[in-house]
Design a protein around this motif. Structure first.
Motif, PDB file in Angstrom:
ATOM      1  N   GLY A 150       3.739   8.569  -1.348  1.00 50.23           N
ATOM      2  CA  GLY A 150       2.650   8.497  -1.874  1.00 50.23           C
ATOM      3  C   GLY A 150       1.731   7.138  -1.427  1.00 50.23           C
ATOM      4  O   GLY A 150       2.420   6.184  -0.916  1.00 50.23           O
ATOM      5  N   CYS A 151       0.798   6.839  -1.767  1.00 53.03           N
ATOM      6  CA  CYS A 151      -0.274   5.747  -1.454  1.00 53.03           C
ATOM      7  C   CYS A 151       0.556   4.463  -2.044  1.00 53.03           C
ATOM      8  O   CYS A 151       0.425   3.491  -1.369  1.00 53.03           O
ATOM      9  CB  CYS A 151      -1.661   5.827  -1.723  1.00 53.03           C
ATOM     10  SG  CYS A 151      -2.526   7.250  -0.684  1.00 53.03           S
TER      11      CYS A 151
ATOM     12  N   CYS B 241       2.284   9.259   5.624  1.00 53.27           N
ATOM     13  CA  CYS B 241       0.809   9.577   5.108  1.00 53.27           C
ATOM     14  C   CYS B 241       0.387  10.978   5.534  1.00 53.27           C
ATOM     15  O   CYS B 241       0.015  11.906   4.819  1.00 53.27           O
ATOM     16  CB  CYS B 241       0.112   8.680   5.666  1.00 53.27           C
ATOM     17  SG  CYS B 241      -1.733   8.919   5.298  1.00 53.27           S
TER      18      CYS B 241
ATOM     19  N   THR C 146      -8.135   4.148  -0.464  1.00 52.10           N
ATOM     20  CA  THR C 146      -7.457   4.662   0.513  1.00 52.10           C
ATOM     21  C   THR C 146      -8.235   5.772   1.167  1.00 52.10           C
ATOM     22  O   THR C 146      -9.413   5.869   0.812  1.00 52.10           O
ATOM     23  CB  THR C 146      -5.988   5.439  -0.086  1.00 52.10           C
ATOM     24  OG1 THR C 146      -6.413   6.463  -0.964  1.00 52.10           O
ATOM     25  CG2 THR C 146      -5.204   4.143  -0.721  1.00 52.10           C
ATOM     26  N   ASP C 147      -7.715   6.697   2.189  1.00 55.67           N
ATOM     27  CA  ASP C 147      -8.211   7.649   2.744  1.00 55.67           C
ATOM     28  C   ASP C 147      -8.638   8.583   1.586  1.00 55.67           C
ATOM     29  O   ASP C 147      -7.845   9.053   0.802  1.00 55.67           O
ATOM     30  CB  ASP C 147      -7.387   8.542   3.559  1.00 55.67           C
ATOM     31  CG  ASP C 147      -7.957   9.670   4.056  1.00 55.67           C
ATOM     32  OD1 ASP C 147      -9.130  10.153   3.962  1.00 55.67           O
ATOM     33  OD2 ASP C 147      -7.130  10.606   4.723  1.00 55.67           O
TER      34      ASP C 147
ATOM     35  N   PRO D 210      -4.138   8.066   8.471  1.00 60.26           N
ATOM     36  CA  PRO D 210      -4.278   6.558   8.407  1.00 60.26           C
ATOM     37  C   PRO D 210      -5.299   6.227   9.115  1.00 60.26           C
ATOM     38  O   PRO D 210      -5.822   4.845   8.942  1.00 60.26           O
ATOM     39  CB  PRO D 210      -2.652   6.215   9.265  1.00 60.26           C
ATOM     40  CG  PRO D 210      -2.227   7.569   9.471  1.00 60.26           C
ATOM     41  CD  PRO D 210      -2.960   8.664   9.049  1.00 60.26           C
TER      42      PRO D 210
ATOM     43  N   ARG E  45      -7.229  12.088   0.520  1.00 56.56           N
ATOM     44  CA  ARG E  45      -6.090  12.209  -0.016  1.00 56.56           C
ATOM     45  C   ARG E  45      -6.331  11.927  -1.359  1.00 56.56           C
ATOM     46  O   ARG E  45      -6.078  10.969  -2.033  1.00 56.56           O
ATOM     47  CB  ARG E  45      -5.018  11.076   0.516  1.00 56.56           C
ATOM     48  CG  ARG E  45      -3.730  11.612   0.448  1.00 56.56           C
ATOM     49  CD  ARG E  45      -2.700  10.784   1.275  1.00 56.56           C
ATOM     50  NE  ARG E  45      -1.349  11.310   0.713  1.00 56.56           N
ATOM     51  CZ  ARG E  45      -0.177  10.739   0.656  1.00 56.56           C
ATOM     52  NH1 ARG E  45      -0.404   9.417   0.997  1.00 56.56           N
ATOM     53  NH2 ARG E  45       0.807  11.404   0.347  1.00 56.56           N
TER      54      ARG E  45
ATOM     55  N   CYS F 133       3.308   3.410  -0.006  1.00 55.93           N
ATOM     56  CA  CYS F 133       2.797   2.930   1.011  1.00 55.93           C
ATOM     57  C   CYS F 133       2.363   1.551   1.215  1.00 55.93           C
ATOM     58  O   CYS F 133       2.399   0.813   2.133  1.00 55.93           O
ATOM     59  CB  CYS F 133       1.633   3.542   1.786  1.00 55.93           C
ATOM     60  SG  CYS F 133       0.844   3.322   3.246  1.00 55.93           S
TER      61      CYS F 133
ATOM     62  N   VAL G  77      -6.215   0.892   3.923  1.00 50.85           N
ATOM     63  CA  VAL G  77      -4.785   0.155   3.912  1.00 50.85           C
ATOM     64  C   VAL G  77      -4.067   0.010   5.026  1.00 50.85           C
ATOM     65  O   VAL G  77      -3.274  -0.746   5.511  1.00 50.85           O
ATOM     66  CB  VAL G  77      -4.058   0.940   2.634  1.00 50.85           C
ATOM     67  CG1 VAL G  77      -2.620   0.715   2.633  1.00 50.85           C
ATOM     68  CG2 VAL G  77      -4.923   0.769   1.416  1.00 50.85           C
ATOM     69  N   PHE G  78      -4.175   1.101   5.953  1.00 54.70           N
ATOM     70  CA  PHE G  78      -3.645   1.296   7.102  1.00 54.70           C
ATOM     71  C   PHE G  78      -3.996   0.251   8.043  1.00 54.70           C
ATOM     72  O   PHE G  78      -3.030  -0.528   8.668  1.00 54.70           O
ATOM     73  CB  PHE G  78      -3.556   2.585   7.911  1.00 54.70           C
ATOM     74  CG  PHE G  78      -2.736   2.908   9.090  1.00 54.70           C
ATOM     75  CD1 PHE G  78      -1.214   2.969   8.656  1.00 54.70           C
ATOM     76  CD2 PHE G  78      -3.062   2.737  10.307  1.00 54.70           C
ATOM     77  CE1 PHE G  78      -0.534   3.108   9.804  1.00 54.70           C
ATOM     78  CE2 PHE G  78      -2.234   2.977  11.158  1.00 54.70           C
ATOM     79  CZ  PHE G  78      -0.944   3.014  11.159  1.00 54.70           C
TER      80      PHE G  78
ATOM     81  N   CYS H 220      -7.899   5.017   6.922  1.00 52.08           N
ATOM     82  CA  CYS H 220      -7.620   4.313   5.809  1.00 52.08           C
ATOM     83  C   CYS H 220      -7.473   2.777   6.134  1.00 52.08           C
ATOM     84  O   CYS H 220      -6.764   2.404   6.605  1.00 52.08           O
ATOM     85  CB  CYS H 220      -6.109   4.999   5.076  1.00 52.08           C
ATOM     86  SG  CYS H 220      -5.657   3.911   3.738  1.00 52.08           S
TER      87      CYS H 220
HETATM   88 FE1  SF4 Z   1      -3.583   5.095   3.294  1.00 51.44          FE
HETATM   89 FE2  SF4 Z   1      -1.177   4.907   3.299  1.00 51.44          FE
HETATM   90 FE3  SF4 Z   1      -2.395   6.234   1.268  1.00 51.44          FE
HETATM   91 FE4  SF4 Z   1      -2.114   7.058   3.865  1.00 51.44          FE
HETATM   92  S1  SF4 Z   1      -0.547   6.783   2.562  1.00 51.44           S
HETATM   93  S2  SF4 Z   1      -3.928   7.248   2.665  1.00 51.44           S
HETATM   94  S3  SF4 Z   1      -2.186   5.205   4.893  1.00 51.44           S
HETATM   95  S4  SF4 Z   1      -2.453   4.221   1.573  1.00 51.44           S
END
Ligand code: SF4
Ligand code: TRP
Length: 405
Positions: A341-342, A335, A297-298, A310, A301, A345, A315-316, A313
């Motif tokens: 939380g990740c 985010c 992820t980012d 995002p 974070r 997400c 995932v985004f 990241c």
């Molecule tokens: Fe990535 Fe989602 Fe986590 Fe933000 S909340 S860092 S977009 S996984």
């Protein structure tokens, strides 16, 4: 249908057999093929000879790779009832056209294809100073030109290869496209249409040539194509004669650039087999969920309470491919504010991906359990492909004076 008339609707593409495909292959190519098959007459083939150009040392896994890839295609939704699916090495016409085209292709054209030097450098551990590897784009040109397609759906990385196929076609047509006494033969072919149809053909041809009337051109083409009594050669002449003084034996295809979303792999880099960061199209759903939970992820974070970005990241990026606007909005907002939380997400994403994979597994299972089904599909595909391929090769041979008429 005549070559010129059917070309407008034909699409062709191929893939090297690399074993099981992943979601990057699905979103980067296959999904698009599935759409195209209902709009065009599609030819999709496994480029197993191309696999040999870099993988000639150990060919033992090839049959399994070919088989699994075809199952992936079917699992993705390719429909053998509408698309022609086959394996390159089962259509020897590809090899013959490759040989004939090699006679007229300057070495420099092949040497300057960007992928040639790039790949040699990238795969430095392999000896790619081979004849076959240099000829890769020409074999691809033969693959393409053999089916006289209008469109080649490929990604950015293949554009140079389609371009060389256009140059080769142009050169071929220039050298051999002008049939001796073409005009006299075309005139004779008009009489074969019969008095009334022949007169109509002449009238429509004049309207198009003198006034640029494209409706007349279309009508004349339809007239020629609908005639089932004239020979294929005459049909080609009549179609060619409408527009000019000769026939394009190998029409130039065009790239149909596949819109490719950036599909990140598990480590954030582009999803690719060579990075080992993939999610298989038919991978076990539990394993996929586990992989996604652990996905990068980012990096900023670190704690649940840290807000994230995002745009940094991967995932985004997956959300952008898989989720609707509302979900994307929810993820981005949550985010940035550390509201979610990740794992929260990732949850809707995991559900979507597991559902998609589940669907493909379901479709693939039938073929997995019954390999004979796959063989039958390929056997039928080869038949259909060869029929088209032979027509082209007949014209090519005739144009090169390699067979008596
Ligand atoms: Fe990535 Fe989602 Fe986590 Fe933000 S909340 S860092 S977009 S996984
Ligand atoms: N070179 C293509 C690739 O690596 C595969 C390929 C071979 C191909 N022949 C083709 C693609 C003809 C389109 C048309 O992806």
């Amino acid at each position: 249908m005549s070559a010129a008339a059917s070309q407008a609707q034909r699409v062709l593409s191929g893939m090297r057999p690399t074993g099981q495909l992943h979601l990057g292959n699905y979103h980067g190519a296959l999904r698009n093929w599935v759409d195209l098959q209902y709009k065009y007459s599609c030819y999709f083939f496994v480029a197993d000879w191309h696999a040999l150009t870099t993988g000639y040392e150990d060919t033992s896994k090839l049959p399994e790779y070919v088989h699994q890839m075809v199952i992936d295609w079917l699992a993705a939704g390719l429909n053998p009832g509408v698309a022609t699916i086959f394996v390159q090495s089962q259509v020897p016409e590809h090899a013959e056209l490759h040989l004939l085209l090699s006679m007229i292709t300057p070495l420099s054209w092949l040497e300057r294809v960007p992928t040639y030097k790039d790949q040699q450098a990238q795969l430095a551990e392999k000896d790619l100073a081979t004849y076959g590897f240099l000829g890769y784009p020409l074999l691809q040109s033969a693959d393409i030109l053999l089916y006289r397609p209008a469109w080649i759906p490929v990604g950015e990385d293949q554009v140079a290869h389609v371009e060389i196929s256009r140059e080769v076609a142009r050169r071929f047509n220039h050298l051999y496209g002008r049939e001796p006494e073409f005009e006299a033969k075309a005139e004779r072919a008009i009489t074969e249409l019969g008095g009334r149809q022949g007169a109509l053909y002449r009238q429509l041809r004049r309207k198009y040539q003198e006034a640029g009337d494209t409706a007349a051109l279309e009508q004349a083409r339809a007239l020629v194509t609908a005639d089932t009594r004239i020979t294929v050669a005459d049909r080609e002449r009549l179609l060619g004669y409408l527009e000019g003084q000769s026939v394009a034996i190998l029409p130039e295809p065009q790239v149909l650039l596949t819109p490719t979303p950036r599909l990140p792999g598990l480590d954030g880099r582009k999803m690719s087999k060579s990075y080992g960061n993939t999610i298989g199209m038919r991978e076990d759903p539990d394993a996929v969920a586990r992989k996604l939970k652990a996905m990068q992820t980012d990096p900023a974070r670190v704690r649940r309470t840290d807000p994230g970005d995002p745009d940094k990241c991967p995932v985004f990026d997956l959300h952008k491919v898989y989720s609707d606007e509302a979900t994307c909005g929810w993820a981005a907002q949550g985010c940035r504010t550390a509201g979610i939380g990740c794992l929260d997400c990732k949850k809707p994403l995991i559900e979507r991906i597991v559902a998609e994979i589940g669907e493909m597994r379901r479709r693939g299972q039938e073929y997995e359990e019954n390999p004979q089904l796959v063989r039958n599909i390929l056997a039928e595909g080869v038949e259909r492909a060869r029929e088209t391929a032979r027509e082209t090769l007949d014209d090519v041979r005739r144009a090169m004076h390699l067979r008596a008429d």
